[in-house]
Motif scaffolding. Structure first.
Motif, PDB file in Angstrom:
ATOM      1  N   TRP A 178       0.745  -1.186   0.073  1.00 57.71           N
ATOM      2  CA  TRP A 178      -0.057   0.025   0.028  1.00 57.71           C
ATOM      3  C   TRP A 178       0.796   1.228   0.167  1.00 57.71           C
ATOM      4  CZ3 TRP A 178      -4.493  -0.308  -1.907  1.00 57.71           C
ATOM      5  CH2 TRP A 178      -5.202  -1.351  -1.849  1.00 57.71           C
ATOM      6  N   HIS A 233       1.788   1.980  -3.366  1.00 58.48           N
ATOM      7  CA  HIS A 233       0.550   2.545  -4.170  1.00 58.48           C
ATOM      8  C   HIS A 233       0.586   4.189  -3.752  1.00 58.48           C
ATOM      9  CE1 HIS A 233      -3.630   3.283  -4.280  1.00 58.48           C
ATOM     10  NE2 HIS A 233      -3.600   2.552  -5.400  1.00 58.48           N
ATOM     11  N   ARG A 234       0.731   4.294  -2.648  1.00 61.26           N
ATOM     12  CA  ARG A 234       0.556   5.665  -2.071  1.00 61.26           C
ATOM     13  C   ARG A 234       1.760   6.571  -2.672  1.00 61.26           C
ATOM     14  NH1 ARG A 234       2.978   8.178   2.218  1.00 61.26           N
ATOM     15  NH2 ARG A 234       3.779   6.315   2.690  1.00 61.26           N
ATOM     16  N   VAL A 267       0.741   7.689  -6.012  1.00 62.39           N
ATOM     17  CA  VAL A 267       0.033   8.820  -6.045  1.00 62.39           C
ATOM     18  C   VAL A 267       0.758  10.041  -5.996  1.00 62.39           C
ATOM     19  CG1 VAL A 267      -1.986   9.657  -5.053  1.00 62.39           C
ATOM     20  CG2 VAL A 267      -1.991   7.197  -5.270  1.00 62.39           C
ATOM     21  N   LYS A 293       2.657  10.824  -9.133  1.00 58.87           N
ATOM     22  CA  LYS A 293       1.515  11.653 -10.157  1.00 58.87           C
ATOM     23  C   LYS A 293       1.323  12.802  -9.574  1.00 58.87           C
ATOM     24  CE  LYS A 293       0.069   7.139 -11.812  1.00 58.87           C
ATOM     25  NZ  LYS A 293      -1.090   6.546 -12.306  1.00 58.87           N
ATOM     26  N   LEU A 294       0.750  13.020  -8.599  1.00 60.66           N
ATOM     27  CA  LEU A 294       0.487  14.620  -8.089  1.00 60.66           C
ATOM     28  C   LEU A 294       1.572  15.493  -8.383  1.00 60.66           C
ATOM     29  CD1 LEU A 294      -1.282  14.103  -4.694  1.00 60.66           C
ATOM     30  CD2 LEU A 294      -1.950  15.435  -6.465  1.00 60.66           C
ATOM     31  N   LEU A 329     -18.355  17.111 -12.483  1.00 62.22           N
ATOM     32  CA  LEU A 329     -17.863  16.022 -13.204  1.00 62.22           C
ATOM     33  C   LEU A 329     -17.606  16.353 -14.399  1.00 62.22           C
ATOM     34  CD1 LEU A 329     -19.318  12.703 -11.536  1.00 62.22           C
ATOM     35  CD2 LEU A 329     -17.047  13.950 -11.341  1.00 62.22           C
ATOM     36  N   ILE A 355      -4.828   9.780   1.504  1.00 58.34           N
ATOM     37  CA  ILE A 355      -4.467   8.692   0.709  1.00 58.34           C
ATOM     38  C   ILE A 355      -4.418   7.188   1.684  1.00 58.34           C
ATOM     39  CG2 ILE A 355      -2.854   7.463  -0.678  1.00 58.34           C
ATOM     40  CD1 ILE A 355      -1.665  10.132  -1.450  1.00 58.34           C
ATOM     41  N   GLN A 367      -7.157   4.648   0.257  1.00 64.96           N
ATOM     42  CA  GLN A 367      -6.537   4.194  -0.933  1.00 64.96           C
ATOM     43  C   GLN A 367      -7.028   2.767  -1.023  1.00 64.96           C
ATOM     44  OE1 GLN A 367      -2.599   2.897   1.402  1.00 64.96           O
ATOM     45  NE2 GLN A 367      -2.220   3.930  -0.600  1.00 64.96           N
ATOM     46  N   LYS A 368      -7.344   1.875   0.089  1.00 67.41           N
ATOM     47  CA  LYS A 368      -7.759   0.480  -0.021  1.00 67.41           C
ATOM     48  C   LYS A 368      -9.247   0.553  -0.562  1.00 67.41           C
ATOM     49  CE  LYS A 368      -8.909  -3.507   2.630  1.00 67.41           C
ATOM     50  NZ  LYS A 368      -9.026  -4.151   3.757  1.00 67.41           N
ATOM     51  N   TYR A 404      -9.289   1.669  -4.246  1.00 66.14           N
ATOM     52  CA  TYR A 404      -8.528   0.570  -4.954  1.00 66.14           C
ATOM     53  C   TYR A 404      -9.855  -0.506  -5.116  1.00 66.14           C
ATOM     54  CZ  TYR A 404      -6.106  -3.668  -6.590  1.00 66.14           C
ATOM     55  OH  TYR A 404      -5.442  -4.716  -7.516  1.00 66.14           O
ATOM     56  N   ASN A 405     -10.576  -0.957  -4.396  1.00 68.35           N
ATOM     57  CA  ASN A 405     -11.596  -1.945  -4.458  1.00 68.35           C
ATOM     58  C   ASN A 405     -12.671  -1.498  -5.202  1.00 68.35           C
ATOM     59  OD1 ASN A 405     -10.981  -4.537  -2.901  1.00 68.35           O
ATOM     60  ND2 ASN A 405     -10.100  -3.254  -1.721  1.00 68.35           N
ATOM     61  N   TYR A 408     -11.497  -1.608  -8.531  1.00 70.54           N
ATOM     62  CA  TYR A 408     -11.463  -3.268  -8.767  1.00 70.54           C
ATOM     63  C   TYR A 408     -12.768  -3.721  -9.385  1.00 70.54           C
ATOM     64  CZ  TYR A 408     -10.811  -8.272  -8.911  1.00 70.54           C
ATOM     65  OH  TYR A 408     -10.981  -9.478  -9.096  1.00 70.54           O
ATOM     66  N   TRP A 441      -5.205  -0.815 -10.055  1.00 70.12           N
ATOM     67  CA  TRP A 441      -4.200   0.019  -9.415  1.00 70.12           C
ATOM     68  C   TRP A 441      -3.950   1.298 -10.062  1.00 70.12           C
ATOM     69  CZ3 TRP A 441      -0.200  -1.568  -5.490  1.00 70.12           C
ATOM     70  CH2 TRP A 441       0.761  -0.955  -5.285  1.00 70.12           C
ATOM     71  N   ASP A 442      -3.866   1.279 -11.379  1.00 74.46           N
ATOM     72  CA  ASP A 442      -3.761   2.587 -12.133  1.00 74.46           C
ATOM     73  C   ASP A 442      -4.949   3.562 -11.904  1.00 74.46           C
ATOM     74  OD1 ASP A 442      -1.566   1.805 -12.960  1.00 74.46           O
ATOM     75  OD2 ASP A 442      -2.037   0.994 -14.926  1.00 74.46           O
ATOM     76  N   SER A 480      -7.141   3.399  -9.578  1.00 77.27           N
ATOM     77  CA  SER A 480      -7.269   4.149  -8.204  1.00 77.27           C
ATOM     78  C   SER A 480      -6.256   5.169  -7.812  1.00 77.27           C
ATOM     79  CB  SER A 480      -7.053   3.027  -7.149  1.00 77.27           C
ATOM     80  OG  SER A 480      -5.934   2.085  -7.264  1.00 77.27           O
ATOM     81  N   GLN A 481      -5.014   5.043  -8.322  1.00 76.09           N
ATOM     82  CA  GLN A 481      -4.010   6.070  -8.082  1.00 76.09           C
ATOM     83  C   GLN A 481      -4.550   7.519  -9.078  1.00 76.09           C
ATOM     84  OE1 GLN A 481      -0.126   4.641  -9.591  1.00 76.09           O
ATOM     85  NE2 GLN A 481       0.085   4.135  -7.244  1.00 76.09           N
ATOM     86  N   GLU A 482      -5.087   7.175 -10.206  1.00 80.43           N
ATOM     87  CA  GLU A 482      -5.575   8.396 -10.931  1.00 80.43           C
ATOM     88  C   GLU A 482      -6.572   9.046 -10.195  1.00 80.43           C
ATOM     89  OE1 GLU A 482      -4.893  10.152 -13.590  1.00 80.43           O
ATOM     90  OE2 GLU A 482      -3.069   9.249 -13.482  1.00 80.43           O
ATOM     91  N   LEU A 487      -7.248   8.987  -6.951  1.00 77.77           N
ATOM     92  CA  LEU A 487      -6.791   9.657  -5.368  1.00 77.77           C
ATOM     93  C   LEU A 487      -6.159  11.111  -6.264  1.00 77.77           C
ATOM     94  CD1 LEU A 487      -5.422   6.636  -3.743  1.00 77.77           C
ATOM     95  CD2 LEU A 487      -6.863   8.600  -2.929  1.00 77.77           C
ATOM     96  N   VAL A 488      -5.143  11.093  -7.360  1.00 79.26           N
ATOM     97  CA  VAL A 488      -4.661  12.362  -7.698  1.00 79.26           C
ATOM     98  C   VAL A 488      -5.790  13.239  -7.810  1.00 79.26           C
ATOM     99  CG1 VAL A 488      -3.714  13.317  -9.953  1.00 79.26           C
ATOM    100  CG2 VAL A 488      -2.647  11.200  -8.679  1.00 79.26           C
ATOM    101  N   LYS A 489      -7.018  12.783  -8.627  1.00 82.37           N
ATOM    102  CA  LYS A 489      -8.033  13.744  -9.059  1.00 82.37           C
ATOM    103  C   LYS A 489      -8.676  14.472  -7.645  1.00 82.37           C
ATOM    104  CE  LYS A 489      -9.106  12.034 -13.653  1.00 82.37           C
ATOM    105  NZ  LYS A 489     -10.038  11.653 -14.559  1.00 82.37           N
ATOM    106  N   ILE A 548     -15.582  10.732  -8.657  1.00 90.82           N
ATOM    107  CA  ILE A 548     -14.534  10.865  -9.459  1.00 90.82           C
ATOM    108  C   ILE A 548     -13.663   9.517  -9.820  1.00 90.82           C
ATOM    109  CG2 ILE A 548     -12.019  11.758  -8.860  1.00 90.82           C
ATOM    110  CD1 ILE A 548     -13.261  13.961  -7.279  1.00 90.82           C
TER     111      ILE A 548
END
Ligand SMILES: [Zn+2]
Lengths: 149, 196
Positions: free
Chosen positions: A65, A68-69, A72, A75-76, A131, B31, B35-36, B39-40, B43, B53-54, B56-58, B60-62, B83
């Motif tokens: 995790w 993963h963080r 992020v 990317k930010l 959105l 995050i 994040q979990k 992610y789910n 998923y 994975w990708d 969920s990261q995008e 979170l960035v948004k 989002i």
């Protein structure tokens, strides 16, 4: 599933998710599945689906995790990079696309607006606006990338 | 597992305020906290570990980039869920363009130097039957339509009521119900052969 006892599949789904609001009706279904083998089996199947889905969360260890963080955060940081020079960002192609997108989403929004009546829909519409805006910004980013190949 | 957040938590409001004020530690906190779950959710939309994975990261960035637009009049989770959905559609669009144009840019990709396969690091500590059930569920989810899957995941993974799913997805209760019923029917058939 069971037309002959008058209990529909939909009712059984409602029962499994405890979404039958009428207490008498709920009691009636509860009593029925005790005596009707077919509905009883149906409820068991639905409960299995529900239980499996509820426990289907994907999980990782903390260090994964963390990766993963970190991704992020990277990317930010990347997205916060300064704007390119004027000519690059505001080229004709980008503008044309932006205009088309704005026009199209404007039409979509108008159509959407004409359908809304209640207060609750207004709230949803506000979110849709948000959105839409996010979408436009993202698409602009994306088309900017394409036009800079 | 049951999240059920109808109202916004005080703790979230503080994190949001801190992010708006530019505190980096609050970004980290947000995050870690979500994040979990995101992610789910991703998923549930992609039914693919890597894509989730990708996406969920995008997402979170948004969420962090657009946190200034969150006014606190809806649940924070609804905001994040939408989002995430948006990030998912965006991801799919990009994938389509890539398929057409070829891999012309490293757009947002290979950013995350992951030195492992996700399937190797998933926590799996369940017996054979459970594993079999989960695999069947995954296959069954993949066979649903997108909207059926969204409804199914919000209902089960998120534990929302029909009414709440309807608000999140902007549909009527009846539409949600009919999608849920069809999804349950399909998944029931797939799981059918396995005994609990
Ligand atoms: Zn019956």
């Amino acid at each position: 599933m069971n037309e002959k006892c008058g209990i529909t599949d939909e009712t059984l789904v409602d029962y499994v998710y405890d979404e039958i609001e009428d207490a008498a009706k709920r009691k009636e279904v509860e009593e029925h599945i005790k005596t009707c083998a077919e509905c009883g089996a149906g409820v068991k199947e639905l409960e299995l689906v529900k239980k499996t889905a509820e426990n289907a969360d994907v999980d990782f260890s903390d260090d994964i995790w963390d990766v993963h963080r970190q991704g992020v955060l990277r990317k930010l940081a990347k997205k916060e990079k300064p704007m390119r020079n004027f000519r690059e960002v505001f080229n004709v192609k980008t503008f044309a696309l932006a205009a088309i997108i704005l026009l199209m989403s404007g039409v979509g929004l108008q159509l959407y607006r004409s359908f809304q009546a209640t207060q609750e829909q207004q709230v949803i519409a506000d979110k849709a606006d948000l959105l839409q805006n996010i979408d436009i910004i993202e698409r602009l980013d994306f088309y900017e990338e394409i036009s800079n190949i | 597992m049951k999240h059920r957040e109808e109202t916004i938590h005080r703790e979230d409001l503080e994190i949001i305020a801190d992010i708006k004020a530019g505190k980096q530690i609050a970004v980290d906190e947000l995050i870690r906290k979500y994040q979990k779950r995101i992610y789910n959710t991703a998923y549930g939309l992609t039914v693919d570990y890597d894509e989730a994975w990708d996406v969920s990261q995008e997402a979170l960035v948004k969420v962090i980039r657009y946190i200034g637009t969150f006014r606190g009049d809806s649940s924070f989770w609804t905001f994040m869920y939408r989002i995430t959905m948006n990030a998912f559609y965006d991801y799919k669009r990009r994938q389509k363009v890539r398929a057409k144009v070829g891999n012309f840019t490293d757009y947002e990709n290979d950013d995350d130097k992951r030195a492992f396969e996700i399937t190797d690091v998933i926590d799996i500590e369940m017996d054979y039957e459970q594993k079999e059930l989960k695999e069947k569920l995954k296959a069954a989810l993949g066979a649903l339509t997108e909207v059926q899957r969204q409804v199914f995941v919000l209902k089960n993974t998120e534990g929302l009521k029909i009414r709440e799913v309807a608000v999140v997805l902007g549909m009527s209760d009846g539409t949600v119900k009919s999608h849920l019923n069809r999804a349950m029917e399909k998944i029931k058939k797939t799981l059918g052969g396995v005994q609990p």
